[in-house]
Design a protein around this motif. Structure first.
Motif, PDB file in Angstrom:
ATOM      1  N   ARG A  78     -51.575 100.879  80.878  1.00 23.27           N
ATOM      2  CA  ARG A  78     -51.259 102.122  81.569  1.00 23.27           C
ATOM      3  C   ARG A  78     -51.120 101.896  83.073  1.00 23.27           C
ATOM      4  O   ARG A  78     -50.206 102.386  83.705  1.00 23.27           O
ATOM      5  CB  ARG A  78     -52.319 103.169  81.296  1.00 23.27           C
ATOM      6  CG  ARG A  78     -51.959 104.511  81.865  1.00 23.27           C
ATOM      7  CD  ARG A  78     -52.637 105.601  81.085  1.00 23.27           C
ATOM      8  NE  ARG A  78     -52.745 106.826  81.862  1.00 23.27           N
ATOM      9  CZ  ARG A  78     -51.726 107.611  82.130  1.00 23.27           C
ATOM     10  NH1 ARG A  78     -50.519 107.306  81.739  1.00 23.27           N
ATOM     11  NH2 ARG A  78     -51.897 108.722  82.818  1.00 23.27           N
ATOM     12  N   ARG A 132     -55.990 105.509  93.033  1.00 21.10           N
ATOM     13  CA  ARG A 132     -54.630 105.054  92.705  1.00 21.10           C
ATOM     14  C   ARG A 132     -53.785 105.132  93.972  1.00 21.10           C
ATOM     15  O   ARG A 132     -53.731 106.189  94.604  1.00 21.10           O
ATOM     16  CB  ARG A 132     -53.978 105.971  91.663  1.00 21.10           C
ATOM     17  CG  ARG A 132     -54.725 106.017  90.361  1.00 21.10           C
ATOM     18  CD  ARG A 132     -54.086 107.009  89.418  1.00 21.10           C
ATOM     19  NE  ARG A 132     -54.911 107.178  88.226  1.00 21.10           N
ATOM     20  CZ  ARG A 132     -54.678 108.059  87.275  1.00 21.10           C
ATOM     21  NH1 ARG A 132     -53.622 108.847  87.350  1.00 21.10           N
ATOM     22  NH2 ARG A 132     -55.469 108.148  86.236  1.00 21.10           N
ATOM     23  N   GLU A 134     -50.966 105.996  94.991  1.00 15.16           N
ATOM     24  CA  GLU A 134     -49.805 106.726  94.472  1.00 15.16           C
ATOM     25  C   GLU A 134     -48.836 107.087  95.582  1.00 15.16           C
ATOM     26  O   GLU A 134     -49.203 107.097  96.753  1.00 15.16           O
ATOM     27  CB  GLU A 134     -50.273 108.046  93.857  1.00 15.16           C
ATOM     28  CG  GLU A 134     -51.309 107.874  92.807  1.00 15.16           C
ATOM     29  CD  GLU A 134     -51.046 108.752  91.624  1.00 15.16           C
ATOM     30  OE1 GLU A 134     -49.874 108.872  91.224  1.00 15.16           O
ATOM     31  OE2 GLU A 134     -52.015 109.309  91.103  1.00 15.16           O
ATOM     32  N   GLY A 139     -51.030 117.833  96.115  1.00 14.68           N
ATOM     33  CA  GLY A 139     -51.886 117.880  94.922  1.00 14.68           C
ATOM     34  C   GLY A 139     -52.124 116.523  94.292  1.00 14.68           C
ATOM     35  O   GLY A 139     -52.741 116.424  93.236  1.00 14.68           O
ATOM     36  N   ARG A 140     -51.640 115.467  94.895  1.00 19.06           N
ATOM     37  CA  ARG A 140     -51.814 114.104  94.359  1.00 19.06           C
ATOM     38  C   ARG A 140     -52.562 113.290  95.408  1.00 19.06           C
ATOM     39  O   ARG A 140     -52.058 113.102  96.516  1.00 19.06           O
ATOM     40  CB  ARG A 140     -50.421 113.523  94.118  1.00 19.06           C
ATOM     41  CG  ARG A 140     -50.373 112.482  93.057  1.00 19.06           C
ATOM     42  CD  ARG A 140     -48.962 112.282  92.545  1.00 19.06           C
ATOM     43  NE  ARG A 140     -48.805 112.913  91.240  1.00 19.06           N
ATOM     44  CZ  ARG A 140     -49.308 112.430  90.110  1.00 19.06           C
ATOM     45  NH1 ARG A 140     -49.987 111.319  90.131  1.00 19.06           N
ATOM     46  NH2 ARG A 140     -49.126 113.055  88.972  1.00 19.06           N
ATOM     47  N   SER A 144     -59.364 110.549  93.608  1.00 19.80           N
ATOM     48  CA  SER A 144     -59.611 111.854  92.979  1.00 19.80           C
ATOM     49  C   SER A 144     -60.805 111.706  92.038  1.00 19.80           C
ATOM     50  O   SER A 144     -61.275 110.596  91.788  1.00 19.80           O
ATOM     51  CB  SER A 144     -58.367 112.348  92.244  1.00 19.80           C
ATOM     52  OG  SER A 144     -58.045 111.476  91.191  1.00 19.80           O
ATOM     53  N   ALA A 304     -50.730 118.803  86.251  1.00 20.46           N
ATOM     54  CA  ALA A 304     -51.593 118.917  85.060  1.00 20.46           C
ATOM     55  C   ALA A 304     -53.069 118.929  85.458  1.00 20.46           C
ATOM     56  O   ALA A 304     -53.482 118.192  86.359  1.00 20.46           O
ATOM     57  CB  ALA A 304     -51.316 117.763  84.112  1.00 20.46           C
ATOM     58  N   ALA A 306     -55.396 118.357  83.154  1.00 23.79           N
ATOM     59  CA  ALA A 306     -56.025 117.337  82.314  1.00 23.79           C
ATOM     60  C   ALA A 306     -54.995 116.696  81.406  1.00 23.79           C
ATOM     61  O   ALA A 306     -53.931 117.271  81.163  1.00 23.79           O
ATOM     62  CB  ALA A 306     -57.127 117.976  81.460  1.00 23.79           C
TER      63      ALA A 306
END
Ligand code: AMP
Length: 452
Positions: A78, A132, A134, A139-140, A144, A304, A306
């Motif tokens: 992943r 991560r 990212e 919101g990212r 987290s 999302a 979750a």
């Protein structure tokens, strides 16, 4: 002798240059977030809520290290993108990274601590930071906090149903507006045939030109990743694409039908989303996400709350025995953002009602009753993972329950329930419909408190 001229400037005067020029402030790193006290209140209450709900659903807490060997993640596909991983300078020769998700660390601990010797499934939950690197977006964050529930060593569709029930009830209690998206991506064989079909679909009639650059690169190589892209052009093309449901094996089809049947029986609403795949990952069969729903009623697929699914091969790929499993991960920053306006402080110290069950039908019925009573403000406990009534009653005694409610096959048929006063030992049969009226007279409850 002339006295040496004393330097009379005091310390304060000497430090004068400080007043002239202040040091340059150091800002926090890109993608990082402070949780300041006004927000921490929410954060901490939701974290407590997550932990107490997990315990109620028979999950045990586990904490694993924030720093892990990178092979753990590289092996599991992943997060095989090195650019996304934060590497850490440790001992020479150690490939250490900051964990990008919790699941693999939990599974490593399951293997390393020989949890396979425990009665299966092993239900574990964990709350902690993940990292991560990212692409920056609203919101990212690059750090987290995830709240994970993992059911390890269970192949039955009931595992997904109970897991989704716990996730659903967590968000329902927080009064968040959300929608469960669910799909089955079958096994690797089903996906192979499906990818071939998708490939020819994307090559038809100028569809390629509508795709974003990333999807163009994945075309022909990683077809499932195209389904996960949230770009508008890609979503448009996707709306006409073939669906994986038509490629599922009989076994996967039956498994998924059973999951949906249990969700229906538990009155848990969901949206069957034929294109939900959760990227190229370790999942098989059931996958799900929980999307926040905006004021206008639209579900937001970009934020999302979750995501999770079944990962039957992951434990084995990390060096353990074949261990079918299923799990879900919540992003707590996003959950906090969603529920912030409606927060109340928890206060939950009450008498305990223990709910015991015997047989499959009684289990389903008592899970529904469990939620009704919990929502009505009772401190209700259960041991759904235990089939023996004797063990359940021992647990009821250990929790010093005020009353136990016992639902067996006979009670299910008669539409009754047995109420046992745990102090006097006196038992009475109560009509199922009247149980709340009867409990009202026996046990205290907190009205209007939804957090706890
Ligand atoms: P994932 O394992 O990527 O599906 O992540 C599980 C959940 O964690 C997501 O549904 C989000 O709620 C949350 N999450 C994942 N990545 C981030 C991020 N970069 N920032 C904030 N929350 C995140």
């Amino acid at each position: 002798m002339p006295r040496k001229k004393m330097n009379v400037r005091n310390a304060h005067q000497q430090k004068k240059p400080m007043e002239k020029k202040s040091a340059k402030a150091v800002d926090r790193l890109l993608g990082m977030k402070d949780i300041v006290p006004s927000e921490y209140r929410y954060f901490s209450a939701i974290r407590n809520k997550a932990a107490s709900l997990a315990e109620l659903y028979s999950f045990n807490a586990i904490k694993t290290p924030v720093i892990e060997n990178s092979d753990l993640y590289r092996k599991s596909m992943r997060h095989n993108n090195d650019k996304e991983l934060y590497s850490v300078d440790c001992e020479k020769g150690e490939n250490s990274i900051l964990r990008p998700e919790l699941t693999q660390g939990i599974l490593r601990a399951y293997i390393e601590n020989n949890f396979v010797e425990l009665p299966q499934p092993v239900r574990l939950y964990s709350i902690g930071p993940v990292f991560r690197r990212e692409k920056l977006q609203s919101g990212r964050y690059r750090e987290s906090t995830q709240f994970n529930l993992e059911v390890i060593g269970e192949d039955k569709p009931m595992a997904e149903a109970l897991l989704i029930a716990a996730a659903y009830n967590f968000l329902l209690d927080l009064q968040a507006n959300f929608q469960i998206q669910i799909n089955s991506i079958g096994k690797a064989d089903c996906r192979k045939d499906y990818s071939t079909k998708l490939n020819s679909f994307y090559k038809e009639r100028g569809r390629r030109s509508k795709l974003c650059n990333n999807c163009k690169k994945d075309l022909g190589k990683n077809m499932m990743a195209l389904l996960d892209c949230k770009e508008e052009g890609c979503q448009q093309v996707l709306s006409e694409a073939p669906q994986i449901a038509d490629f599922l094996s009989e076994e996967s089809r039956e498994h998924f039908a059973k999951v949906l049947e249990y969700l229906d029986e538990l009155n848990i609403p969901y949206n069957f989303n034929p294109y939900l795949v959760r990227g190229l990952s370790y999942y098989n069969d059931t996958v799900f996400e929980i999307w926040p729903v905006n004021e206008d009623g639209a579900a937001n697929n970009k934020q999302a709350l979750a995501g999770g699914g079944r990962y039957d091969n992951l434990v084995e790929s990390l060096g353990g025995r074949p261990t079918p499993s299923v799990g879900i991960a919540f992003g707590l920053e996003r959950v906090v953002a969603k529920v912030k306006e409606k927060f109340e402080l928890p206060d939950f110290k009450q008498e305990v009602v223990f709910l015991a069950q015997l047989g499959d039908q009684a289990k389903i019925k008592s899970l529904i009753l469990f939620e009704e009573l919990r929502r009505a403000g009772y401190n209700v406990r259960q041991s759904f993972s235990t089939d023996s009534l004797k063990n359940q009653m021992e647990e009821a005694a250990r929790l010093r329950s005020k009353v136990s409610l016992i639902l067996g096959k006979k009670e299910v048929m008669d539409e009754t329930i047995m109420l046992r006063d745990m102090e006097s030992g006196v038992q009475e049969t109560v009509a199922f419909k009247k149980i709340k009226d009867r409990l009202e007279k026996k046990v205290n409850r907190k009205e209007g408190v939804i957090y706890g």
